[in-house]
Design an enzyme around this catalytic site. Structure first.
Site, mmCIF file in Angstrom:
data_model
loop_
_atom_site.group_PDB
_atom_site.id
_atom_site.type_symbol
_atom_site.label_atom_id
_atom_site.label_comp_id
_atom_site.label_asym_id
_atom_site.label_seq_id
_atom_site.Cartn_x
_atom_site.Cartn_y
_atom_site.Cartn_z
ATOM 1 N N SER A 1 -24.381 -0.009 37.016
ATOM 2 C CA SER A 1 -23.751 0.345 38.295
ATOM 3 C C SER A 1 -24.082 -0.626 39.415
ATOM 4 C CB SER A 1 -24.122 1.773 38.713
ATOM 5 O OG SER A 1 -23.533 2.688 37.849
ATOM 6 N N SER A 2 -23.922 -1.901 39.133
ATOM 7 C CA SER A 2 -24.118 -2.902 40.176
ATOM 8 C C SER A 2 -23.121 -2.707 41.313
ATOM 9 C CB SER A 2 -23.986 -4.310 39.593
ATOM 10 O OG SER A 2 -22.728 -4.484 38.950
ATOM 11 N N SER A 3 -21.906 -2.286 40.994
ATOM 12 C CA SER A 3 -20.889 -2.107 42.047
ATOM 13 C C SER A 3 -21.251 -0.953 42.972
ATOM 14 C CB SER A 3 -19.510 -1.868 41.427
ATOM 15 O OG SER A 3 -19.507 -0.710 40.615
ATOM 16 N N ALA A 4 -21.730 0.151 42.402
ATOM 17 C CA ALA A 4 -22.123 1.285 43.243
ATOM 18 C C ALA A 4 -23.287 0.912 44.147
ATOM 19 C CB ALA A 4 -22.497 2.485 42.374
ATOM 20 N N LYS B 1 -23.486 -4.816 32.996
ATOM 21 C CA LYS B 1 -24.402 -4.281 31.992
ATOM 22 C C LYS B 1 -24.429 -2.753 31.963
ATOM 23 C CE LYS B 1 -25.677 -8.471 31.006
ATOM 24 N NZ LYS B 1 -25.150 -9.115 29.786
ATOM 25 N N GLY B 2 -23.543 -2.108 32.696
ATOM 26 C CA GLY B 2 -23.518 -0.648 32.705
ATOM 27 C C GLY B 2 -24.601 -0.038 33.563
ATOM 28 N N ASP C 1 -22.486 7.423 39.813
ATOM 29 C CA ASP C 1 -23.144 6.159 40.123
ATOM 30 C C ASP C 1 -23.558 6.093 41.586
ATOM 31 O OD1 ASP C 1 -22.404 5.667 37.528
ATOM 32 O OD2 ASP C 1 -20.862 4.198 38.020
ATOM 33 N N PRO D 1 -28.300 -6.524 37.249
ATOM 34 C CA PRO D 1 -27.460 -7.345 36.378
ATOM 35 C C PRO D 1 -26.010 -6.865 36.382
ATOM 36 C CG PRO D 1 -29.509 -6.756 35.272
ATOM 37 C CD PRO D 1 -29.441 -5.929 36.521
#
Length: 483
Positions: free
Chosen positions: A166-169, A163-164, A212, A160
């Site tokens: 770490s989707s970017s990592a 939401k904290g 992350d 998600p």
């Protein structure tokens, strides 16, 4: 629709292969059907203890989640980089973007990261490409890979966003692993994670720490990655005791518009380090506008290396609660941090931002020792919950709390050990996002009651995240062929 299938991996079933195979097949024409596609997978992470202290050298304890990102890559015959994100359209962005290969490496020489950022983020609908194309750029700069070559990269994720977790990592690490293997580079986890962090710091322009990317790369199922962020030293994996489990509960707040932002808290911490260096009599010298270098053989540049007692006895009273950027620059010259800058017109919560990593590093060490000791008694588990409560309060003191995460933590505390819930804390960069909850094994229904009460009170969503999976290194890569 073309059917794709992964080559067998040691005879083991891999349910995730079916998901990405379906995604690849649904994007007919994106990949060359006559060539193979290489796929890597990197999970999101739940910050159990240590968040917003990694850039200050703290130890952290991170759980690699079951939700993950897949990156599917293939060389292209033409000198064009084709990028596809299955999530982009839902965010109002362009799902498919093409970039001339020489735009990132004119004449075969990779651009400076800041120049690449300007190109990749100029159009907001295409700014997501910085996370993916930035990997291509950094592999070219570090290893000479893909300079001016054509590529096809498809990214699919069920982590998600906002939401904290770490989707970017996860995007960076999955893409880095897939492309590194495609180039024949066998990067170790630490090396892969540090390079992925550079993508986010230098190309995307986000001042994240390294926890992350390290968790997404080096995580182990049902274990917490123990990491000393000086700058990124894995210390092994801590298995959760059989009687405990960790969950995440989404507050429904993607990012609070009030309070401080992650970048200003990081700046505040580095302002505090510079003030402490001055108080300690360390030699500082200018290193360019707004930058300094500190000769620091004792702390090695990390606030986390200050003992809590030393902080209280020697430094705390002399570090201002708040300080305007202009006054700081006039007196101290600048920061040792290379990825943030002091805004002269902004006032920073220096003392709280400085104190957080010093105390959090200590909390993490106690938390880890309790887990490694089995945490069998209710007293030990209550202490684990108290450490999480202290960490949560410290986020709030820095300005990174939110009404939603505060309420979730309070509801968990009210339910308490009698319901099997020991503690909760905000995770990651704060200002909303997800709360990590430590619970007795088998306590999901109690957590569902907490989430339901939160939804009733606030009208927000409160999704519950559970489960764990291995990091990108353990997953490796899969080769897919069209059947």
């Amino acid at each position: 629709m073309s059917a794709w299938k992964a080559a067998d991996v040691d005879g083991r079933a891999d349910p995730s292969s079916e998901e990405i195979a379906t995604v690849i097949a649904s994007h007919q024409g994106f990949f060359d059907d006559h060539g193979s596609v290489l796929v890597a997978r990197a999970p999101g992470r739940l910050d159990v203890m240590g968040g917003i202290a990694d850039y200050s050298g703290s130890r952290v304890l991170e759980l690699s989640l079951s939700v993950a990102t897949w990156a599917a890559v293939q060389r292209a015959a033409e000198p064009t980089i084709h990028l596809c994100s299955t999530a982009a359209a839902d965010l109002g962005a362009d799902p498919v973007v093409t970039i001339p290969a020489n735009a990132l490496a004119p004449g075969g020489v990779p651009l400076e990261p800041s120049a690449a950022r300007a190109i990749l983020t100029a159009d907001p609908k295409r700014a997501w490409t910085a996370y993916v194309a930035g990997v291509i750029l950094m592999l070219g700069r570090a290893y000479g890979a893909f300079r001016g070559e054509g590529l096809r990269v498809l990214v699919h994720s069920n982590v998600p966003l906002g939401k904290g977790l770490s989707s970017s990592a996860a995007v960076e690490v999955a893409t880095m692993k897939a492309l590194a293997d495609l180039a024949g580079l066998k990067l170790e986890g630490r090396e892969l994670a540090l390079l992925a962090q550079q993508v986010e710091n230098l190309v995307v322009g986000a001042p994240c720490g390294v926890m992350d990317q390290m968790t997404s790369a080096c995580g182990r199922r049902d274990h917490l990655l123990a990491l000393l962020c000086q700058p990124a030293e894995p210390e092994g994996h801590v298995r959760l005791p059989p009687g405990l489990e960790v969950w995440g509960v989404d507050s429904g707040i993607r990012h609070a518009v009030t309070g401080a932002d992650y970048g200003s808290v990081r700046v505040g911490a580095f302002m505090g380090y510079r003030i402490v260096a001055d108080l300690a009599g360390l030699r500082c010298r200018p290193a360019g506008p707004g930058r300094v270098v500190v000769d620091d053989p004792e702390l090695h540049g990390y606030l986390a290396n200050i003992a809590p007692s030393t902080w209280v006895e020697r430094f705390r009273a002399h570090v201002p609660e708040r300080l305007e950027g202009r006054s700081f620059l006039a007196q101290y010259g600048g920061l040792t941090d290379t990825v943030t800058e002091v805004d002269p017109s902004r006032t920073y919560a220096v003392r709280a931002c400085t104190e957080h990593p010093i105390l959090e590093h200590h909390r993490v060490q106690v938390f880890r020792a309790l887990l490694e000791g089995g945490a069998e008694g209710e007293g030990a588990r209550a202490l684990l919950g108290e450490l999480m409560a202290q960490s949560h309060a410290s986020y709030g003191a820095c300005g990174l709390g939110s009404d939603g995460t505060d309420r979730l933590a309070a509801l968990v505390r009210a339910a308490g050990p009698r319901e099997g819930l020991y503690g909760a804390k905000i995770t990651g960069g704060g200002s909303g996002g997800t709360v990590a909850v430590l619970a007795r094994a088998g306590s999901r229904r109690a957590l569902e009651r907490v989430a339901a009460e939160y939804v009733r009170e606030t009208g927000r969503t409160a999704a519950i995240f559970g489960g764990s999976s291995d990091g990108a290194l353990e997953y490796g890569t899969r080769v897919f062929h069209r059947r």
